[in-house]
Design an enzyme around this catalytic site. Structure first.
Site, mmCIF file in Angstrom:
data_model
loop_
_atom_site.group_PDB
_atom_site.id
_atom_site.type_symbol
_atom_site.label_atom_id
_atom_site.label_comp_id
_atom_site.label_asym_id
_atom_site.label_seq_id
_atom_site.Cartn_x
_atom_site.Cartn_y
_atom_site.Cartn_z
ATOM 1 N N ASP A 160 9.720 2.167 -0.991
ATOM 2 C CA ASP A 160 9.606 2.100 0.467
ATOM 3 C C ASP A 160 10.855 1.516 1.120
ATOM 4 O OD1 ASP A 160 9.071 -0.369 -0.694
ATOM 5 O OD2 ASP A 160 7.002 -0.462 -0.013
ATOM 6 N N ASN A 220 -3.297 -8.254 0.779
ATOM 7 C CA ASN A 220 -4.426 -7.457 1.291
ATOM 8 C C ASN A 220 -4.726 -6.249 0.398
ATOM 9 O OD1 ASN A 220 -2.308 -5.735 1.818
ATOM 10 N ND2 ASN A 220 -2.661 -5.544 4.018
ATOM 11 N N HIS A 252 -2.495 -4.013 -0.681
ATOM 12 C CA HIS A 252 -1.638 -2.829 -0.527
ATOM 13 C C HIS A 252 -0.727 -2.648 -1.736
ATOM 14 C CE1 HIS A 252 1.797 -5.146 1.781
ATOM 15 N NE2 HIS A 252 2.125 -5.019 0.524
ATOM 16 N N GLU A 260 -1.299 0.581 3.306
ATOM 17 C CA GLU A 260 -2.185 -0.484 3.779
ATOM 18 C C GLU A 260 -3.648 -0.065 3.597
ATOM 19 O OE1 GLU A 260 -0.845 -3.226 4.368
ATOM 20 O OE2 GLU A 260 0.864 -3.152 5.731
#
Ligand code: F6R
Length: 240
Positions: free
Chosen positions: A67, A135, A137, A142
């Protein structure tokens, strides 16, 4: 999923390096998928040390990164392309022409996603290194990202912006969007090596290993991968 619990960050990094070394030793022109963030820095240090001490060569190795922040490129020291050069590429004999990452500055963002997807179709990862967000991811996929997703632009969640703000001068400087490989691109790798350390990752690690396979916890898709190894320190393993 194979789970290896290491006593601390250093041991996690050394064990991760053993897996990486077995891939690059078996195939001198392997495609290795890489991640940024704090988690893999120790692995990259081990790769650099081994390159310097044992001459392990990356001349023919090709890389694909997960990314990149939208709007940033090598001219920004917060960009992921900068991170990769600073933490790995500038210290081994890799040919930068063989390294790939989304162009954060691309004017046509959709065309950039298409370019990267086409590239990934030709370059199946022999190994993909991953970290995990608190979280759940993976890359910047996400919670709620479809398992069938390919490279796309994402709006970063507040929790990710907050987690990543530690690396910026202020939270306002954290880009709000990023390019990311999708979950399908990640699952396409022949082998996956996911690393996690620290107590703030314990809940996400639980979801990765023992939780329901759900798009609400993107990392849980890895339970469906035929060759996935998790190397985790004791703090991050406290709930599994
Ligand atoms: C980085 C990436 C992210 C990180 C994750 C954990 O390329 O894709 O998913 O792996 O946010 O970040 P750290 O390692 O900084 O805790």
């Amino acid at each position: 999923m194979k789970v290896i619990i290491a006593k601390d960050y250093d041991e996690m990094s050394k064990k991760a390096f053993e897996v990486m070394k077995s891939v690059v030793s078996a195939n001198k022109s392997a495609v290795i998928g890489l991640a940024t963030g704090s988690t893999p820095i120790g692995l990259y240090k081990e790769m650099i040390k081994d390159h310097k001490e044992n001459g392990t060569s990356y001349k023919e190795i090709k890389t694909v990164n997960l990314d990149e922040y939208a709007g940033l490129d090598y001219s920004s020291d917060q960009s992921y392309v900068y991170f990769m050069r600073d933490n790995l590429f500038d210290h081994i004999d890799i040919d930068l022409k063989n390294t790939n990452i989304e162009n954060g500055k691309a004017k046509d963002r959709q065309a950039e996603c298409e370019r990267y997807n086409a590239l990934l179709e030709k370059m199946q990862q022999d190994i993909q290194v991953l970290g995990i967000g608190s979280n759940g991811h993976i890359a910047f996929n996400e919670p709620g990202t479809p398992f069938g997703s390919v490279t796309h632009i994402v709006d970063l969640t507040e929790s990710t912006i907050k987690d990543n703000s530690r690396l910026f001068k202020s939270i306002d400087e954290v880009p709000r969007q990023a390019f990311t490989m999708g979950l399908k691109n990640i699952m396409n790798a022949k082998k996956i090596l996911i690393l996690a350390n620290g107590a703030n990752k314990a809940k996400a690690v639980y979801g990765l290993v023992k939780g329901e396979v759900t798009e609400g916890v993107p990392a849980s898709v890895l339970q469906l991968h035929p060759d996935c190894t998790l190397i985790v320190d004791e703090a991050a393993a406290s709930l599994i």
